[in-house]
Design a protein around this motif. Structure first.
Motif, mmCIF file in Angstrom:
data_model
loop_
_atom_site.group_PDB
_atom_site.id
_atom_site.type_symbol
_atom_site.label_atom_id
_atom_site.label_comp_id
_atom_site.label_asym_id
_atom_site.label_seq_id
_atom_site.Cartn_x
_atom_site.Cartn_y
_atom_site.Cartn_z
ATOM 1 N N VAL A 1 100.542 117.377 58.519
ATOM 2 C CA VAL A 1 99.923 117.638 57.219
ATOM 3 C C VAL A 1 99.512 116.319 56.576
ATOM 4 C CG1 VAL A 1 101.224 119.763 56.844
ATOM 5 C CG2 VAL A 1 102.155 117.605 56.054
ATOM 6 N N ASP A 2 98.627 116.401 55.619
ATOM 7 C CA ASP A 2 98.178 115.189 54.924
ATOM 8 C C ASP A 2 99.298 114.574 54.105
ATOM 9 O OD1 ASP A 2 95.546 114.971 55.819
ATOM 10 O OD2 ASP A 2 94.848 116.476 54.379
ATOM 11 N N HIS A 3 100.066 115.404 53.459
ATOM 12 C CA HIS A 3 101.147 114.895 52.608
ATOM 13 C C HIS A 3 102.206 115.969 52.466
ATOM 14 C CE1 HIS A 3 99.261 117.377 49.488
ATOM 15 N NE2 HIS A 3 98.112 116.803 49.811
ATOM 16 N N LEU A 4 103.419 115.523 52.158
ATOM 17 C CA LEU A 4 104.536 116.432 51.966
ATOM 18 C C LEU A 4 105.234 116.095 50.662
ATOM 19 C CD1 LEU A 4 106.285 116.609 55.457
ATOM 20 C CD2 LEU A 4 105.309 118.540 54.209
ATOM 21 N N GLY A 5 105.644 117.108 49.981
ATOM 22 C CA GLY A 5 106.413 116.910 48.756
ATOM 23 C C GLY A 5 107.374 118.064 48.605
ATOM 24 N N MET A 6 108.199 117.986 47.599
ATOM 25 C CA MET A 6 109.208 119.020 47.385
ATOM 26 C C MET A 6 108.575 120.386 47.182
ATOM 27 S SD MET A 6 112.450 119.166 47.413
ATOM 28 C CE MET A 6 113.813 120.234 46.991
ATOM 29 N N ASP A 7 107.484 120.443 46.436
ATOM 30 C CA ASP A 7 106.849 121.736 46.181
ATOM 31 C C ASP A 7 106.348 122.361 47.480
ATOM 32 O OD1 ASP A 7 107.356 121.534 43.506
ATOM 33 O OD2 ASP A 7 105.342 120.823 42.964
ATOM 34 N N THR B 1 103.783 113.868 58.336
ATOM 35 C CA THR B 1 102.497 113.576 57.709
ATOM 36 C C THR B 1 101.588 112.943 58.759
ATOM 37 O OG1 THR B 1 103.066 111.340 57.019
ATOM 38 C CG2 THR B 1 103.635 113.143 55.505
ATOM 39 N N ALA B 2 100.292 112.964 58.501
ATOM 40 C CA ALA B 2 99.344 112.369 59.441
ATOM 41 C C ALA B 2 99.644 110.886 59.642
ATOM 42 C CB ALA B 2 97.918 112.565 58.928
ATOM 43 N N ARG B 3 100.042 110.192 58.586
ATOM 44 C CA ARG B 3 100.383 108.779 58.705
ATOM 45 C C ARG B 3 101.609 108.587 59.593
ATOM 46 N NH1 ARG B 3 99.511 104.116 55.659
ATOM 47 N NH2 ARG B 3 98.362 105.309 54.098
ATOM 48 N N GLU B 4 102.623 109.428 59.392
ATOM 49 C CA GLU B 4 103.835 109.327 60.212
ATOM 50 C C GLU B 4 103.527 109.602 61.679
ATOM 51 O OE1 GLU B 4 106.847 110.768 56.619
ATOM 52 O OE2 GLU B 4 106.114 112.205 58.121
ATOM 53 N N ALA C 1 93.245 120.214 64.597
ATOM 54 C CA ALA C 1 93.046 119.222 65.654
ATOM 55 C C ALA C 1 94.130 118.169 65.543
ATOM 56 C CB ALA C 1 91.663 118.587 65.537
ATOM 57 N N LEU C 2 94.789 117.874 66.656
ATOM 58 C CA LEU C 2 95.826 116.853 66.662
ATOM 59 C C LEU C 2 95.172 115.483 66.764
ATOM 60 C CD1 LEU C 2 98.896 116.263 66.791
ATOM 61 C CD2 LEU C 2 98.667 116.261 69.285
ATOM 62 N N PRO C 3 95.373 114.602 65.770
ATOM 63 C CA PRO C 3 94.752 113.273 65.830
ATOM 64 C C PRO C 3 95.440 112.431 66.911
ATOM 65 C CG PRO C 3 95.516 113.827 63.592
ATOM 66 C CD PRO C 3 96.147 114.790 64.529
ATOM 67 N N THR C 4 94.715 112.108 67.976
ATOM 68 C CA THR C 4 95.303 111.331 69.072
ATOM 69 C C THR C 4 94.668 109.954 69.236
ATOM 70 O OG1 THR C 4 93.798 112.375 70.657
ATOM 71 C CG2 THR C 4 95.972 113.390 70.348
ATOM 72 N N GLU C 5 93.576 109.690 68.544
ATOM 73 C CA GLU C 5 92.926 108.387 68.684
ATOM 74 C C GLU C 5 93.864 107.279 68.178
ATOM 75 O OE1 GLU C 5 88.831 106.025 67.375
ATOM 76 O OE2 GLU C 5 89.153 108.110 66.770
ATOM 77 N N GLY C 6 94.106 106.303 69.048
ATOM 78 C CA GLY C 6 94.990 105.195 68.691
ATOM 79 C C GLY C 6 96.462 105.491 68.880
ATOM 80 N N VAL C 7 96.805 106.711 69.269
ATOM 81 C CA VAL C 7 98.200 107.080 69.504
ATOM 82 C C VAL C 7 98.488 106.943 70.997
ATOM 83 C CG1 VAL C 7 99.935 108.904 69.352
ATOM 84 C CG2 VAL C 7 98.220 108.682 67.553
ATOM 85 N N HIS C 8 99.320 106.006 71.374
ATOM 86 C CA HIS C 8 99.654 105.812 72.778
ATOM 87 C C HIS C 8 101.084 105.308 72.902
ATOM 88 C CE1 HIS C 8 98.580 101.698 71.622
ATOM 89 N NE2 HIS C 8 99.340 101.308 72.626
ATOM 90 N N VAL C 9 101.634 105.456 74.095
ATOM 91 C CA VAL C 9 103.019 105.065 74.362
ATOM 92 C C VAL C 9 103.033 103.752 75.121
ATOM 93 C CG1 VAL C 9 105.131 105.679 75.588
ATOM 94 C CG2 VAL C 9 103.844 107.440 74.349
ATOM 95 N N ASN C 10 103.703 102.756 74.556
ATOM 96 C CA ASN C 10 103.843 101.448 75.192
ATOM 97 C C ASN C 10 104.974 101.521 76.224
ATOM 98 O OD1 ASN C 10 104.922 98.714 75.607
ATOM 99 N ND2 ASN C 10 103.438 98.101 74.052
#
Length: 237
Positions: free
Chosen positions: A47-53, A77-80, A105-114
Motif C-alpha cells: 500500500v502507499d501508506h499505513l496508519g492506525m485508521d 508500504t511501497a517504500r518498505e 502490480a507488484l513494483p519490482t524495478e530496482g528490487v533485487h537480492v544481493n
C-alpha cells in the motif's frame, strides 16, 4: 472453520484501502503450485501508506482470512517493499521467483537480492534453526506426538533454506520439494530421505505417524549440522 476466498479477500482489501492499495500478491507454496489442497495461503499486500485508521478498517478482513486457515496478510508500504531486500533476502528471493499477482502490480524495478546479503542471512538462519530444533527436541522429550508436531512446524523453514542454498550455488531451486531435498542432500552431504518423507506427508501422498517423528528429527539435526558447516565453508559472495 470459516471460509474466505482470494477474490473476497481482494475485494475487501480494495474497499478498505481504496486508491492506496498497490498490489495483492500470492506467494509461498500455493503460488509455486506445491501446496496441499486447502492449505494456508500467504499473501503480500503493498500500500502507499499505513496508519492506525487504515489498519482498523482492514482488521476484520485480516481476522476473517486467518479464521479461514491462512497466515495474516504481510502488509508493507511501497517504500518498505522497495528498500527491504537487503534485510530479508531469502524471503524476497522466494517471492520474486514465484508469485501470483491477484490485484494491481507488484513494483519490482530496482528490487533485487544481493548474493552477499543472501549468504549472511542463510548462515544466520541455518545456525538459528539448528539451535531452535535442538531446543524443541529437548522440550518434546520422549513425547512422540510433540515430536511429530515439531517435524510439521519445521517443514516450511527447511525447504526455504534448501531453496536459498540452491540460489547461493547459482542454481534455480527445483520446484518439486522432494527433488529439492535430494539436491540439497547431495550438495551439503546429508541424507535427504527424511525430507522426502516430510514432503510426501505435506502433499498428502503419505502419512508420518508419531512413531516416525524421532527418526525424522534425527535426520533434520544431522542435515542442519552439515548445512552449518557447508555454508560456513562457502567462499564469500
Amino acid at each position: 472453520m470459516a471460509t474466505m476466498t482470494q477474490d473476497e479477500l481482494v475485494a475487501q482489501l480494495r474497499a478498505a484501502y481504496g486508491a492506496a492499495l498497490r498490489a495483492v500478491v500470492l506467494y509461498g507454496s500455493a503460488a509455486r503450485g506445491g501446496g496441499r489442497a486447502g492449505g494456508g495461503r500467504d499473501v503480500l499486500v503493498v500500500v502507499d501508506h499505513l496508519g492506525m485508521d487504515a489498519l482498523r478498517r482492514v482488521a476484520p478482513t485480516a481476522r476473517a482470512w486467518q479464521e479461514a486457515g491462512h497466515p495474516p496478510p504481510l502488509t508493507l508500504t511501497a517504500r518498505e517493499w522497495a528498500s527491504s531486500a537487503d534485510v530479508f533476502p531469502m524471503e524476497y528471493a522466494d517471492l520474486l521467483d514465484g508469485h501470483q499477482v491477484l490485484h494491481g502490480a507488484l513494483p519490482t524495478e530496482g528490487v533485487h537480492v544481493n548474493p552477499a546479503d543472501l549468504r549472511r542471512q542463510v548462515e544466520a538462519q541455518v545456525l538459528g534453526k539448528l539451535l531452535q530444533l535442538r531446543a524443541g527436541i529437548l522440550a518434546a522429550g520422549n513425547d512422540a506426538k510433540r515430536q511429530l508436531a515439531l517435524v510439521e512446524a519445521s517443514r516450511g523453514t527447511m525447504f526455504v533454506l534448501f531453496r536459498a542454498l540452491a540460489r547461493l550455488h547459482g542454481e534455480r531451486p527445483a520446484a518439486d520439494p522432494a527433488a529439492l531435498a535430494r539436491w540439497a542432500g547431495a550438495t551439503a552431504g546429508f541424507d535427504a530421505a527424511p525430507f522426502v518423507r516430510v514432503a510426501a506427508h505435506a502433499a498428502g501422498t503419505a502419512t508420518l505417524t508419531p512413531g516416525d517423528a524421532a527418526g525424522v528429527l534425527g535426520g533434520e539435526l544431522d542435515a542442519l549440522e552439515r548445512l552449518v558447516a557447508h555454508v560456513d565453508g562457502l567462499a564469500p559472495a
